[in-house]
Design a protein around this motif. Sequence first.
Motif, PDB file in Angstrom:
ATOM      1  N   ASN A  31       0.850  -1.173   0.000  1.00  0.00           N
ATOM      2  CA  ASN A  31       0.000   0.000   0.000  1.00  0.00           C
ATOM      3  C   ASN A  31       0.894   1.234   0.000  1.00  0.00           C
ATOM      4  O   ASN A  31       1.711   1.409   0.906  1.00  0.00           O
ATOM      5  CB  ASN A  31      -0.903  -0.030   1.245  1.00  0.00           C
ATOM      6  N   SER A  32       0.726   2.087  -0.994  1.00  0.00           N
ATOM      7  CA  SER A  32       1.592   3.263  -1.133  1.00  0.00           C
ATOM      8  C   SER A  32       1.459   4.239   0.025  1.00  0.00           C
ATOM      9  O   SER A  32       2.458   4.790   0.489  1.00  0.00           O
ATOM     10  CB  SER A  32       1.300   3.986  -2.446  1.00  0.00           C
ATOM     11  N   ALA A  33       0.231   4.477   0.485  1.00  0.00           N
ATOM     12  CA  ALA A  33       0.037   5.435   1.583  1.00  0.00           C
ATOM     13  C   ALA A  33       0.698   4.934   2.862  1.00  0.00           C
ATOM     14  O   ALA A  33       1.394   5.693   3.555  1.00  0.00           O
ATOM     15  CB  ALA A  33      -1.451   5.684   1.816  1.00  0.00           C
ATOM     16  N   ASP A  34       0.499   3.652   3.186  1.00  0.00           N
ATOM     17  CA  ASP A  34       1.150   3.082   4.367  1.00  0.00           C
ATOM     18  C   ASP A  34       2.663   3.086   4.199  1.00  0.00           C
ATOM     19  O   ASP A  34       3.406   3.356   5.144  1.00  0.00           O
ATOM     20  CB  ASP A  34       0.663   1.653   4.630  1.00  0.00           C
ATOM     21  N   ALA A  35       3.131   2.796   2.988  1.00  0.00           N
ATOM     22  CA  ALA A  35       4.569   2.785   2.722  1.00  0.00           C
ATOM     23  C   ALA A  35       5.169   4.171   2.955  1.00  0.00           C
ATOM     24  O   ALA A  35       6.247   4.288   3.547  1.00  0.00           O
ATOM     25  CB  ALA A  35       4.848   2.316   1.293  1.00  0.00           C
ATOM     26  N   GLN A  36       4.483   5.208   2.520  1.00  0.00           N
ATOM     27  CA  GLN A  36       4.981   6.569   2.753  1.00  0.00           C
ATOM     28  C   GLN A  36       5.096   6.849   4.249  1.00  0.00           C
ATOM     29  O   GLN A  36       6.100   7.396   4.706  1.00  0.00           O
ATOM     30  CB  GLN A  36       4.056   7.598   2.106  1.00  0.00           C
ATOM     31  N   ASP A  37       4.071   6.477   5.000  1.00  0.00           N
ATOM     32  CA  ASP A  37       4.097   6.681   6.451  1.00  0.00           C
ATOM     33  C   ASP A  37       5.233   5.900   7.101  1.00  0.00           C
ATOM     34  O   ASP A  37       5.932   6.406   7.979  1.00  0.00           O
ATOM     35  CB  ASP A  37       2.770   6.256   7.087  1.00  0.00           C
ATOM     36  N   LEU A  38       5.422   4.659   6.664  1.00  0.00           N
ATOM     37  CA  LEU A  38       6.449   3.812   7.258  1.00  0.00           C
ATOM     38  C   LEU A  38       7.855   4.298   6.905  1.00  0.00           C
ATOM     39  O   LEU A  38       8.761   4.242   7.742  1.00  0.00           O
ATOM     40  CB  LEU A  38       6.242   2.356   6.850  1.00  0.00           C
ATOM     41  N   VAL A  39       8.037   4.783   5.697  1.00  0.00           N
ATOM     42  CA  VAL A  39       9.345   5.330   5.318  1.00  0.00           C
ATOM     43  C   VAL A  39       9.628   6.588   6.133  1.00  0.00           C
ATOM     44  O   VAL A  39      10.743   6.778   6.629  1.00  0.00           O
ATOM     45  CB  VAL A  39       9.423   5.615   3.800  1.00  0.00           C
ATOM     46  N   GLN A  40       8.610   7.410   6.305  1.00  0.00           N
ATOM     47  CA  GLN A  40       8.793   8.608   7.132  1.00  0.00           C
ATOM     48  C   GLN A  40       9.168   8.212   8.560  1.00  0.00           C
ATOM     49  O   GLN A  40      10.096   8.780   9.150  1.00  0.00           O
ATOM     50  CB  GLN A  40       7.511   9.438   7.138  1.00  0.00           C
ATOM     51  N   GLU A  41       8.487   7.204   9.102  1.00  0.00           N
ATOM     52  CA  GLU A  41       8.810   6.734  10.452  1.00  0.00           C
ATOM     53  C   GLU A  41      10.224   6.164  10.502  1.00  0.00           C
ATOM     54  O   GLU A  41      10.979   6.412  11.445  1.00  0.00           O
ATOM     55  CB  GLU A  41       7.801   5.669  10.890  1.00  0.00           C
ATOM     56  N   ALA A  42      10.606   5.401   9.479  1.00  0.00           N
ATOM     57  CA  ALA A  42      11.944   4.812   9.436  1.00  0.00           C
ATOM     58  C   ALA A  42      13.018   5.897   9.349  1.00  0.00           C
ATOM     59  O   ALA A  42      14.055   5.803  10.014  1.00  0.00           O
ATOM     60  CB  ALA A  42      12.055   3.853   8.254  1.00  0.00           C
ATOM     61  N   TYR A  43      12.792   6.906   8.537  1.00  0.00           N
ATOM     62  CA  TYR A  43      13.771   7.984   8.430  1.00  0.00           C
ATOM     63  C   TYR A  43      13.862   8.764   9.741  1.00  0.00           C
ATOM     64  O   TYR A  43      14.953   9.197  10.127  1.00  0.00           O
ATOM     65  CB  TYR A  43      13.446   8.900   7.250  1.00  0.00           C
ATOM     66  N   LEU A  44      12.753   8.915  10.432  1.00  0.00           N
ATOM     67  CA  LEU A  44      12.791   9.573  11.735  1.00  0.00           C
ATOM     68  C   LEU A  44      13.600   8.730  12.723  1.00  0.00           C
ATOM     69  O   LEU A  44      14.436   9.259  13.464  1.00  0.00           O
ATOM     70  CB  LEU A  44      11.374   9.806  12.266  1.00  0.00           C
ATOM     71  N   ARG A  45      13.377   7.424  12.710  1.00  0.00           N
ATOM     72  CA  ARG A  45      14.167   6.528  13.557  1.00  0.00           C
ATOM     73  C   ARG A  45      15.645   6.607  13.177  1.00  0.00           C
ATOM     74  O   ARG A  45      16.524   6.602  14.045  1.00  0.00           O
ATOM     75  CB  ARG A  45      13.678   5.083  13.421  1.00  0.00           C
ATOM     76  N   GLY A  46      15.904   6.648  11.871  1.00  0.00           N
ATOM     77  CA  GLY A  46      17.281   6.758  11.400  1.00  0.00           C
ATOM     78  C   GLY A  46      17.931   8.056  11.859  1.00  0.00           C
ATOM     79  O   GLY A  46      19.091   8.071  12.286  1.00  0.00           O
TER      80      GLY A  46
END
Length: 185
Positions: A31-46
């Motif tokens: 799901n593209s919308a969930d993927a965008q949210d998860l990438v944003q969360e991952a980059y924040l964690r990073g």
Amino acid sequence: MTADNQSARFEEAVLPHLDAAFNLARWLVRNSADAQDLVQEAYLRGWKGFAGFHGGDGRSWILTIVRNTCYTWLRKYSRRDLTVEFDEGIHTQESSVPNPERMFNENASRGVLEQALQQLPAEFRESIVLRELEGLSYKEISEIAGVPVGTVMSRLARARARLRDCMAAATGDGGLTCVVQTLKP
């Protein structure tokens, strides 16, 4: 290290891999919308953990974080996607079976290919995406997934076999061919 210096290092080491991060997340969670949210969360964690990054391959480092973020999300919202049963018929193929790598280099319908990829369990989609779409080595995939290289090779072989079977069933012929490059965003 100053905040400006850390910001510059983060941008240089990690931001160029944003497309690869989204591509991996999109295929894992479907799901593209969930993927965008998860990438944003991952980059924040990073970003929060960037002080612990001591150089090396920023791509593998951020893709590991994206992968772990996606699997955490999948465990919470989609348990069915994380398990893979062993089927002797699927996992032991005769040598007369067409080569899936060759099939990846020929043309087929993008829709059929995407549907077949969507049917793969997450660990298989992950392996295919990282190897075929992102061009990572077995060693890099091993580091990202936290599994031995042999497991990566096994997952890829099993993923390719399942992908071939799904696509052949969808088109009704055993000579189905496709191009993975058509899946790149």
